[in-house]
Structure formats: C-alpha cells, structure tokens
Write a protein that holds these residues in place. Sequence first.
Motif, PDB file in Angstrom:
ATOM      1  N   GLY A   9      37.583  46.716  41.935  1.00 16.32           N
ATOM      2  CA  GLY A   9      38.662  47.414  42.611  1.00 16.32           C
ATOM      3  C   GLY A   9      38.142  48.569  43.449  1.00 16.32           C
ATOM      4  N   ARG A  38      49.339  41.942  38.352  1.00 19.46           N
ATOM      5  CA  ARG A  38      49.215  43.274  38.925  1.00 19.46           C
ATOM      6  C   ARG A  38      50.470  44.087  38.633  1.00 19.46           C
ATOM      7  N   ARG A  45      55.178  44.471  35.979  1.00 17.19           N
ATOM      8  CA  ARG A  45      53.972  43.665  36.151  1.00 17.19           C
ATOM      9  C   ARG A  45      54.368  42.321  36.749  1.00 17.19           C
ATOM     10  N   VAL A  94      47.440  48.111  40.052  1.00 17.18           N
ATOM     11  CA  VAL A  94      46.392  47.877  39.060  1.00 17.18           C
ATOM     12  C   VAL A  94      46.381  46.382  38.771  1.00 17.18           C
ATOM     13  N   TYR A  95      45.228  45.780  38.938  1.00 19.97           N
ATOM     14  CA  TYR A  95      45.075  44.339  38.742  1.00 19.97           C
ATOM     15  C   TYR A  95      44.393  44.100  37.397  1.00 19.97           C
ATOM     16  N   SER A  96      45.018  43.232  36.597  1.00 20.95           N
ATOM     17  CA  SER A  96      44.487  42.931  35.271  1.00 20.95           C
ATOM     18  C   SER A  96      44.286  41.442  35.125  1.00 20.95           C
ATOM     19  N   GLY A 116      42.303  46.595  33.370  1.00 22.67           N
ATOM     20  CA  GLY A 116      42.759  46.654  34.751  1.00 22.67           C
ATOM     21  C   GLY A 116      41.810  47.411  35.657  1.00 22.67           C
ATOM     22  N   THR A 117      41.917  47.114  36.945  1.00 24.69           N
ATOM     23  CA  THR A 117      41.142  47.801  37.956  1.00 24.69           C
ATOM     24  C   THR A 117      42.082  48.165  39.109  1.00 24.69           C
ATOM     25  N   GLN A 118      41.944  49.368  39.599  1.00 22.64           N
ATOM     26  CA  GLN A 118      42.853  49.863  40.637  1.00 22.64           C
ATOM     27  C   GLN A 118      42.439  49.336  42.001  1.00 22.64           C
ATOM     28  N   THR A 120      43.641  49.965  45.899  1.00 22.25           N
ATOM     29  CA  THR A 120      44.461  50.789  46.787  1.00 22.25           C
ATOM     30  C   THR A 120      44.197  50.367  48.220  1.00 22.25           C
TER      31      THR A 120
END
Length: 123
Positions: A9, A38, A45, A94-96, A116-118, A120
């Motif tokens: 991310g 996400r 979500r 935030v993608y998980s 998760g990873t952000q 933007t």
Amino acid sequence: QVKLVESGGGLVQAGNSLTLTCAASGRTFTDYAMGWFRQAPGKEREFVAAISQMGASTIYADFAKGRFLIWRDNNAKNTVHLKMNDLETDDTAVYSCAAGSIRSALSTYYDYWGQGTQVTVSS
C-alpha cells in the motif's frame, strides 16, 4: 491458524497503478480461497476480488472489473496479489486480504484476515 500479512500500500496519484501482496503462513495455502476486501473511512467493508484455491476461478466487484487483477502464487511464496490500475480517489481505503473455504464475495465465508494496508489515491 493462518497468518496473513499485506504489503504494497501507499500514496499514489490518480491514474497510476499499485500492486498489493498478501503473504500467508501457518497452514496449507492451497486449502484456502483468497479474497481482497476494502474499507474506506466511514463506509462498510466491501468486496474487491477473490480467487479459488488453485487459481482457476476469479470474481470481481463491478468497480474492479477491467481495472484490477487478482492472482496467486501457490509455490514457495504462498502469496496472493492484487494489481490495481487506473486508480481513482474513490479507491482510497484500507485493503485487507482474507482466507476462507469458498471463493466468495461475502466476507462471512472467510475465516482469517490480515491487518490491512492503506491505499491513498490523490487527485
């Protein structure tokens, strides 16, 4: 127990691409279908994409079709990836990643989740 760790991310300008990676450990990777979800601030979500255990079958949310690609590496790496092209500001979230018994768009079918990873996306 399956441990999932996302990476990749970051901050990206609209129109650009980003590839997320989810590394799995703990159990036999090919026992699990994998999904990406996400969650944007203030929103529920939502499903992004999922892939079956051997990678033969994939499904995508409507917003992801034609822009995102999911694939997995069932060899030594035990990873699942999500390449996101032509990113839009609405993709900020935030993608998980998640592991479950069935390739599904429903989060209830997934038993294990990463932190998760952000992502933007700036205009």
